[in-house]
Structure formats: C-alpha cells, structure tokens
Design a protein around this motif. Structure first.
Motif, PDB file in Angstrom:
ATOM      1  N   ILE A 246       0.858  -1.192   0.000  1.00  0.00           N
ATOM      2  CA  ILE A 246       0.000   0.000   0.000  1.00  0.00           C
ATOM      3  C   ILE A 246       0.889   1.236   0.000  1.00  0.00           C
ATOM      4  CG2 ILE A 246      -2.001   1.121   1.059  1.00  0.00           C
ATOM      5  CD1 ILE A 246      -2.345  -1.442   2.746  1.00  0.00           C
ATOM      6  N   THR A 247       1.010   1.834  -1.179  1.00  0.00           N
ATOM      7  CA  THR A 247       1.912   2.971  -1.322  1.00  0.00           C
ATOM      8  C   THR A 247       1.165   4.191  -1.837  1.00  0.00           C
ATOM      9  OG1 THR A 247       2.402   2.301  -3.568  1.00  0.00           O
ATOM     10  CG2 THR A 247       3.900   1.513  -1.864  1.00  0.00           C
ATOM     11  N   TYR A 248       1.806   5.348  -1.653  1.00  0.00           N
ATOM     12  CA  TYR A 248       1.241   6.584  -2.214  1.00  0.00           C
ATOM     13  C   TYR A 248       2.396   7.467  -2.680  1.00  0.00           C
ATOM     14  CZ  TYR A 248       2.769   9.118   1.948  1.00  0.00           C
ATOM     15  OH  TYR A 248       3.536   9.682   2.935  1.00  0.00           O
ATOM     16  N   THR A 249       2.088   8.344  -3.642  1.00  0.00           N
ATOM     17  CA  THR A 249       3.114   9.313  -4.056  1.00  0.00           C
ATOM     18  C   THR A 249       2.907  10.583  -3.254  1.00  0.00           C
ATOM     19  OG1 THR A 249       1.646   9.955  -5.843  1.00  0.00           O
ATOM     20  CG2 THR A 249       3.436   8.476  -6.415  1.00  0.00           C
ATOM     21  N   ASP A 250       3.960  11.049  -2.646  1.00  0.00           N
ATOM     22  CA  ASP A 250       3.842  12.241  -1.802  1.00  0.00           C
ATOM     23  C   ASP A 250       3.973  13.512  -2.650  1.00  0.00           C
ATOM     24  OD1 ASP A 250       6.534  12.602  -2.272  1.00  0.00           O
ATOM     25  OD2 ASP A 250       7.173  11.885  -0.303  1.00  0.00           O
ATOM     26  N   LYS A 251       3.986  14.669  -1.997  1.00  0.00           N
ATOM     27  CA  LYS A 251       3.984  15.933  -2.731  1.00  0.00           C
ATOM     28  C   LYS A 251       5.214  16.090  -3.614  1.00  0.00           C
ATOM     29  CE  LYS A 251       0.977  18.409   0.397  1.00  0.00           C
ATOM     30  NZ  LYS A 251       0.813  19.394   1.473  1.00  0.00           N
ATOM     31  N   SER A 256       5.900   6.254  -1.178  1.00  0.00           N
ATOM     32  CA  SER A 256       6.102   5.858   0.223  1.00  0.00           C
ATOM     33  C   SER A 256       5.031   4.854   0.640  1.00  0.00           C
ATOM     34  CB  SER A 256       5.989   7.065   1.152  1.00  0.00           C
ATOM     35  OG  SER A 256       6.916   8.049   0.804  1.00  0.00           O
ATOM     36  N   TYR A 257       5.348   4.092   1.671  1.00  0.00           N
ATOM     37  CA  TYR A 257       4.338   3.224   2.261  1.00  0.00           C
ATOM     38  C   TYR A 257       3.448   4.039   3.206  1.00  0.00           C
ATOM     39  CZ  TYR A 257       6.777  -0.869   0.506  1.00  0.00           C
ATOM     40  OH  TYR A 257       7.332  -1.808  -0.314  1.00  0.00           O
ATOM     41  N   VAL A 258       2.172   3.672   3.304  1.00  0.00           N
ATOM     42  CA  VAL A 258       1.307   4.320   4.293  1.00  0.00           C
ATOM     43  C   VAL A 258       1.604   3.735   5.669  1.00  0.00           C
ATOM     44  CG1 VAL A 258      -0.542   4.671   2.597  1.00  0.00           C
ATOM     45  CG2 VAL A 258      -0.594   2.657   4.094  1.00  0.00           C
ATOM     46  N   HIS A 259       1.113   4.427   6.693  1.00  0.00           N
ATOM     47  CA  HIS A 259       1.193   3.923   8.064  1.00  0.00           C
ATOM     48  C   HIS A 259      -0.217   3.714   8.566  1.00  0.00           C
ATOM     49  CE1 HIS A 259       5.233   5.396   7.423  1.00  0.00           C
ATOM     50  NE2 HIS A 259       5.621   4.727   8.492  1.00  0.00           N
ATOM     51  N   GLN A 260      -0.447   2.600   9.249  1.00  0.00           N
ATOM     52  CA  GLN A 260      -1.829   2.214   9.549  1.00  0.00           C
ATOM     53  C   GLN A 260      -2.101   1.991  11.032  1.00  0.00           C
ATOM     54  OE1 GLN A 260      -1.335  -0.803   6.226  1.00  0.00           O
ATOM     55  NE2 GLN A 260      -3.585  -0.633   6.325  1.00  0.00           N
ATOM     56  N   THR A 261      -3.383   2.053  11.358  1.00  0.00           N
ATOM     57  CA  THR A 261      -3.829   1.722  12.712  1.00  0.00           C
ATOM     58  C   THR A 261      -5.075   0.845  12.599  1.00  0.00           C
ATOM     59  OG1 THR A 261      -5.583   3.342  13.175  1.00  0.00           O
ATOM     60  CG2 THR A 261      -3.304   4.145  13.277  1.00  0.00           C
ATOM     61  N   SER A 262      -5.396   0.139  13.670  1.00  0.00           N
ATOM     62  CA  SER A 262      -6.727  -0.448  13.796  1.00  0.00           C
ATOM     63  C   SER A 262      -7.114  -0.442  15.262  1.00  0.00           C
ATOM     64  CB  SER A 262      -6.801  -1.853  13.194  1.00  0.00           C
ATOM     65  OG  SER A 262      -6.405  -2.834  14.117  1.00  0.00           O
ATOM     66  N   TRP A 263      -8.407  -0.491  15.532  1.00  0.00           N
ATOM     67  CA  TRP A 263      -8.886  -0.344  16.901  1.00  0.00           C
ATOM     68  C   TRP A 263     -10.305  -0.870  17.003  1.00  0.00           C
ATOM     69  CZ3 TRP A 263     -12.365   3.529  15.382  1.00  0.00           C
ATOM     70  CH2 TRP A 263     -11.949   4.355  14.341  1.00  0.00           C
ATOM     71  N   GLY A 264     -10.633  -1.414  18.164  1.00  0.00           N
ATOM     72  CA  GLY A 264     -11.962  -1.995  18.302  1.00  0.00           C
ATOM     73  C   GLY A 264     -12.459  -2.102  19.728  1.00  0.00           C
ATOM     74  N   VAL A 265     -13.771  -2.008  19.861  1.00  0.00           N
ATOM     75  CA  VAL A 265     -14.458  -2.418  21.087  1.00  0.00           C
ATOM     76  C   VAL A 265     -15.636  -3.286  20.663  1.00  0.00           C
ATOM     77  CG1 VAL A 265     -13.838  -0.356  22.417  1.00  0.00           C
ATOM     78  CG2 VAL A 265     -16.024  -0.429  21.204  1.00  0.00           C
TER      79      VAL A 265
END
Lengths: 478, 478
Positions: A246-251, A256-265
């Motif tokens: 999972i990449t993106y082109t920056d300005k 670059s690779y993205v940075h991720q999170t996940s979260w749950g209840v």
C-alpha cells in the motif's frame, strides 16, 4: 412482598459465586439466550437495546472526529489472510473455515473474518494512490468469529458484535497520533457513557495484537477484582503496508508506504457494565445507555385517577427521558424486583395517597435512596437525579477500583494479593518476556498494561531483581 | 470545462448499454468496490452513508410500530436448517458451509445464515409459553449469504445487508394483519423516503418463499423497463410452528400453535434507487437519503470574501440540511460533474458577481433547473426545493412506470412488449402454474405479483384461454 422475595432469591449472591451471579444476571435481566450453536448467543431485545444506545453514541463520536463507516465482506480467502506473517499465525488457529458453497467444493477455503485488517489492506491498496487520498479513516460495525474453546456470554463468545476502525496515514507520526486519539476517545466514552473508569497504557510485546508494532489498551476492574481488557488500539507502522504493497506518491512525487492503525471495542463492554455496576438485585445501568431510564410503577392502579396521573407524568417525562409505565397486573413488589433486575436507573412510585399529597416517590437503582418529591418539581428532580446517578456510578466504580489497586515489590506479595483479594497490582518490570511469563506461572497475574502514568514503585524488577524499566499493572484477567 | 467533459464521457450512456451504465454509476459514484471474494462487495463510505440513512429511517418506523431489534447467531446447524422441509429444499442448494473451526473438523456442518427463520423459531420455542408472551415482534439487521452463481453489486450478491423481521402471533388473523401491515409500511417507506412507487400484491405459489403459506411483495419498475422485487412479507401460518413445536397456552389454558410472519428488505434497494432515478450524468438521490443534500461550490474561491460567504451559508443551511462545501483546488466544472455523479440533490454556486448582487445560484440535480435566489431568501428556498425535489422525483418515477405499464390479452402481444419496450404488463391468468411456466418460456416474462388492485382485462387466461382467475403483473425481472 412474598413474590418479590422469591424473585430476588433466584439470583446467586455475588459473594457466593461471582461467575454464577454473572450468568444469572445475564439470563434474568433478559439480555441473552443461548442458541444451539455452541458459544453463539441470541442477544434479546433488552440486551440489544443497550448495545444500540452504546453503538449510536460511540458512532457519533467517531463521525465527529472525521471517521466514515464502510462494510467489508465477511469472508477472507486463505491466501489473503496469509499475506502478513504474524497476523496469520495469531488468527489462523481460531477461525471458522467455509469449504463448500452450495453443493460445490471451493477451490480455496474462505475464513469467516476474525478481524478485517487483510480486507481493509486489500481495499486500501486499490484506493490509495496519492497523498491526496490520505488519511483514510474508516470504521465498520459487524460481527466477527473466533473459534474459542470456552465461552461466556459477552465476555468471550464464538461470534461477537464489534466495531473495527482501520486507518491509513501518510506518516508514522500521524498514525501514532490516531492510535492514541482513539484510545483517549474510548476511555472518555467509557467514563462518560458507561460510567467505567479506565487505565490507559501500552500492552507488552507478549500481549500485543498479531501483526502490530504496538498495542494500546484500556483496562477496567470488575467487582470481583479481575481485570477486563475493554478496548484496544493498534499502531501497525508500515508493516501491513509492506505486506500488502500500500503505497502513495507524496507531494515530491516520491513513493512511500502508508502507516496504519486499527482499533476496536465489542459487545464485551456489556459484560463490563454488568460486572462493574451490578449487585445482588441484578443489573444496574448508567442512565446514558439505559433503554428505560425511568419506570413508573402505579400503586393501587385500579383506584380512579391513578393510571391517568401516571400517564400524565409519563408524557411529561418522555420529553427528555426514555420512560415507561408498568401497568401490568403484577403486584407492585414484583414489578419493583423486575425493574431492579433490569437495572432501570430510576423508579417513580405513585399511589392514591401520593396523589392526595401531590407527590411521588423516586427510588434510585444504584443507591436505593428514596426521594419524596412534589409533583410540581418531579421533572426537574428526575432530570437532576439522572445526571447525579450517571456521575456517582462512575465515582463509585473509581473508588472500588482504587481500593483494589495495590503495589507489590516481591513475588510473594503479588501472589498473596492474587490469592486473597485480587485487583490491579502495580509492580516494576525489567521488560523481559521471560519474567512476564514467570510472573503469570507463579502468581496467576498477567500484565494488563504499561500505564501512561508511570510511578516508581522500586528500582528493580519484581521477578528477576534486575534494573526495572517500567511500572506495569498486573491482574487476573477475563 | 475540458475536465468536466472528460469526466462525463467516462460513463456509458443508459440507452447504449444499461447494464454497463449501472456498473459505471456504482463505481464512479463511489458506492462500491469489488473485493477478492467472488460476489462480495466492499460498500464504500458514500454507499454506506446512503444505507445508514435508509436503515435509520426504516428502523424508526419499525420501532414506532412496536418492533424490537435482536441479534441471532450467524451460523445454523445443518440439523436445524432441515427441520422445515420446504425451507431446507429452497435454501440448502445456495448456502455456504463451515466445516472446520480452527484446526478441528466439526461433527456437524454449520451454514452461514441465508435467512434466519430456523434460528428465530428455535428461540421462540424457548421463549413463548403463554398468550401473555405474544405477540413477539422481532427484527434483526445483519448480513446474510446466498451462494449465487452470477452476481451484481446490490442487485444480487453472495453476501448482502438486510433486515429480517420475524414475528409470532396468537391467531392466524393477527399474523395476516402483520404481514399486510408490514407490506404497507415498506411501500409507504419506499414512496416517502426513496421516492420509488410500488405495486403491492401477492406472489404466485411458484414464486413464494420456501416454507411460506403466502408471500406478498412490493415491485418497482426500473428505467430500462425491468422489474425489481423490492421487499417481501411472508405469512407462515402455523407451518414453522408445527415443525419447531412453538406452542402457547391460551386464556382457556388450551395449547395452540403460534402463527408467524417474516419480512425483509436489503441493500438491493440501493440498486433500485440507482436504476429508478439515475441518468447519464450519474446517480440522482432523493433528499431524504442523500448523505449530502446541498453542496456549495464557490466560484473564483480565491477572491476575497468568497469562501467566507460560502462558509456563512453553510453554517446557516447546516441547521436543517446535510450540507457540505467543496473548496478543493479542482475547477468548478469538475466539481459540478463530481457532485452530479454522486447525485447530490442541490448545488449552490456562489461567486464574486453573485455576492455583489446578494444572490446565489441553486441548481437542481433531478431537473437541472437553475434558480437565482437572493441570499436573504436562500434558506427558505433550499428548504422548499428539497421538499419539491423529493416529491417530484416520486412523481417522475410514477409517470415513467405508468407509461411503461401495458395490458395484453394474447401471448403475441406480451412477447412483443417484452421484446420491444419492456415494462409491467397486466394480463389475466387462470391460476395454473403450468401456464405461468409457459409464459416465462415463451415471452421471457415472470409473474411479478397478483396485485391487490385487480382489474378485468379479459375473461380468459392469456396463455390457455380457460376462465381467468386473477389479473397478474408480468415483467422481466432483476
């Protein structure tokens, strides 16, 4: 009153057998029924109504912080689950496998999602090209399946309802910020709405989520002194992004690779509500998530004017509360018991004598205090008491937790606390997984979290005596 | 404007290839993405926001009529699915089977629910003892799985989101009343909220639900002249009650079987919205379910005062509408196209010249009409137009449907209509399944429903010439 006593007797007292008390409440408060599928629950109307109130208020907070809801498939192809190594190792042993569709044998097995990181990653790999596409702040409400060996309603079930947030960011800092913002959002929600105080901190490496760089947690203390992991927020760094490309082109047009999170209840929070607030008369609900906040019980309801007056009060209160009237043909005592069992925060009693005096009686579920209130001031008093109950339930839970939060500097101390009168124990740790395992083996306590608010209980690890790195909360956990 | 044209060109025109137009809209309006699981969809934020608005308004109507939400397990043991004969015959060929939990092979296969009658029946058999326990008016929002061979987003997918109501009643009359009440509730909801007019009627025996005594349906007509079964309501009589032994003791202490209903609508309705209201510029949403009802597009937004004024308008409108402002660095033409593609009901354009004249331009998505409105009257005009759009979209859909509703008295007529310019065809039927099958074979039309509003087109069955029993709506169906 005979009926009332009979009804109350039906619950096992908390001090006699806490586990039995818990399942009694779950059953008698009509939250859950068992089904013929092992470990799966039927969430009944009253239980589901609590979940809906919780869900809507949490969802409002997600939306207010820019998150959007989506829906991902419930199936994950085996090859997709296997893309991130730690993740598949953690989850593959506990998933349900679909092998046939109709009469056809599938060429590739599908697992029923135990969590949806892999699906979100696949989708993000499609969706994200440029820095303009970031951040992605997605959430989903759904049910997930984990093939647990032993199960208990809400606390650990084969299938449970939850929300899982999955976000993608341009930088490591932004991902870290999101991880902590959500942890704070969870803790505040639990305190404001569920009236449950939380300890915030980081999980040790041993306890972190499969595939995460770091896992953060909110931990609460139940009435029996055991801890409940109540919600988690994970920072993945770019680990999943690398596995799923999972990449993106920056300005500057750099990839670059993205940075991720996940979260749950999850519906587990309902178990927490029961075990933090409940008592020997049943459930006690904080007003914010009580499907019925005020129950009106008419006394001698066949006497002329009683039901009319009760309905008049109901109409007045319904403008700002969830109010109901119990005009069934059961005795008042029986009704009192039933609504106590269901944890209704306030009961309004109203009989011919009260009406003659232009008053009603309000009884609080949490403290059982009685208030004789003029009918002219009833609305104001109900409004005031609902706020007061919400506040004082949190306060009471905090006092209980603090009273059962200890410090220990030796293994013996820790063992004794765990055996005699469990609770949270603050103790120092060297950071070594071997010590963590030894502590669990010898005392029964697991590391709950490395709290953000650190104290220096001593200089050395409670287990090995080497220099301590962190103070850890230890406890027996659900 | 070059960008705009490029954007618009990207959709296949409806008249050229309706199926391609449909998938183009689904994709370009950012409703859905495909996943690596065949036939399962990712519902993206914009698509899910429409579903949430639909869901909440329908749920409010369920609750207002005394229904309660519950949650049942997603798995059904094979033996439970088999309890009602017709039901298992209808569904077993199209279910997903779980055969392994973790590393363990299950002793009994579990299917992923294709619908939950069997689970509700099992629960009702536990819960219902006395007439005091009736009626039970339960509903559940969840996802279900049917192993379809060919799939299309929203219209037919392996997994889809829906609600399924399941009720139990003391008498056959009450069950019948519920079945029809819900059908009416569905039809009114679709007209009021989705702006889609519905034909209400009964399904033939051939088309009824597996296990039902009678199935009722709401049918709508898409832009291409094909019919969409949009919701169904089933009366089970006491068939399931006998198979699952769901009995109650009545007031005379006599044991009786309950009478049941079930009913559902699904994400399929989103397909209906697209195909009833959409045009060659993309989606057209009725305001009641539009995530964004008004989009403000500032013109020459870098000029001093433009964005300030636009934000001022946004604040004013946000009191009573879902409003957003597009201040991205795209050209106005590009923005126009994007928000047209997403079906936003009203666009407010505001540039320096407008501000100088104390006016704004409002453009309707449905008719593309332009209104030059004084800023002093903007709120009133927006409010009026949103109501007007909602009403006139329903009216337009009704006109289209009526224009494409024909009568036929011979098989040739029916065939010609189906080939040349399909729509609903009203024709008489003898009631014989053999004729129904022959009609399908020869003309491609299936029976959509036996409408409540009967007419006498002729005396004889269009197929066999024997005396006619009913007028039926025929059509090609999705």
């Amino acid at each position: 009153m005979a009926k009332k006593d009979k009804f109350v007797e039906a619950i096992t007292p908390m001090n006699e057998d806490f586990a039995k008390w818990y399942t009694d409440v779950v059953k008698k408060a009509e939250l859950v029924d068992y089904s013929s599928v092992r470990g799966c629950m039927v969430i009944k109307p009253y239980g589901y109504a609590i979940w809906e109130l919780l869900q809507r208020q949490l969802d409002d907070r997600f939306k207010a912080t820019g998150h959007q809801n989506v829906y991902m498939p419930m199936f994950i192809p085996e090859s997709l689950l296997e893309k991130e190594k730690d993740h598949v190792e953690g989850f593959a042993p506990e998933v349900a496998w679909v092998t046939h569709g109709g009469t056809e044998k599938l060429t590739e097995r599908l697992c029923v999602r135990p969590t949806s990181e892999t699906l979100f990653c696949e989708h993000y790999a499609n969706e994200i090209q440029s820095y303009r596409d970031l951040p992605k702040l997605y959430n989903q409400w759904c049910s997930v399946v984990r093939w647990e060996k032993t199960t208990r309603p809400f606390l650990r079930s084969l299938e449970f309802l939850w929300q899982e947030g999955h976000t993608a960011h341009a930088t490591a800092d932004e991902a870290m910020e999101e991880t902590i913002n959500i942890l704070n959002l969870y803790a505040k929600f639990c305190e404001d709405v569920l009236a449950i105080p939380m300890i915030k901190g980081q999980k040790t490496d041993k306890e972190k989520f499969a595939g995460a760089q770091a896992t953060y947690t909110i931990e609460s203390l139940m009435h029996d002194g055991k801890a409940l992991q109540s919600g988690t927020s994970h920072n993945f760094g770019d680990g999943f992004a690398k596995a799923f490309d999972i990449t993106y082109t920056d300005k500057e047009n750099k990839l670059s690779y993205v940075h991720q999170t996940s979260w749950g209840v999850s519906t587990r929070l309902l178990g927490g509500i029961i075990m933090v607030h409940g008592d020997d008369n049943g459930l006690v609900l904080p007003p914010a998530i009580a499907p019925i906040q005020v129950i009106i019980v008419p006394i001698m309801q066949k006497k002329e004017g009683v039901l009319d007056k009760a309905n008049e009060i109901k109409d007045a209160l319904s403008k700002f509360t969830r109010v109901d009237i119990d005009d069934s043909d059961k005795s008042p005592g029986w009704k009192f018991s039933e609504h106590e069992m269901k944890g209704v925060p306030l009961r309004v009693e109203l009989g011919p004598k009260d009406i003659a005096k232009n008053q009603a009686v309000i009884v609080r579920r949490d403290t059982r205090e009685k208030y004789f209130v003029s009918l002219d001031e009833l609305e104001a008093k109900v409004s005031e008491l609902l706020q007061e109950v919400q506040k004082s339930m949190l306060e009471k839970a905090r006092v209980h937790r603090d009273k059962h939060t200890y410090t220990a500097t030796t293994m013996d101390e820790l063992t004794n606390i765990m055996n005699d009168n469990p609770g949270f124990v603050k103790a120092m740790w060297c950071g070594d997984t071997a010590c963590e395992e030894k502590i669990k083996e010898e005392t029964g306590a697991t590391s709950r979290c490395i709290p953000f608010e650190q104290e220096e209980i001593s200089d050395v690890c409670i287990c090995c005596g080497k220099p301590a790195k962190k103070m850890v909360y230890w406890g027996k956990a659900y």
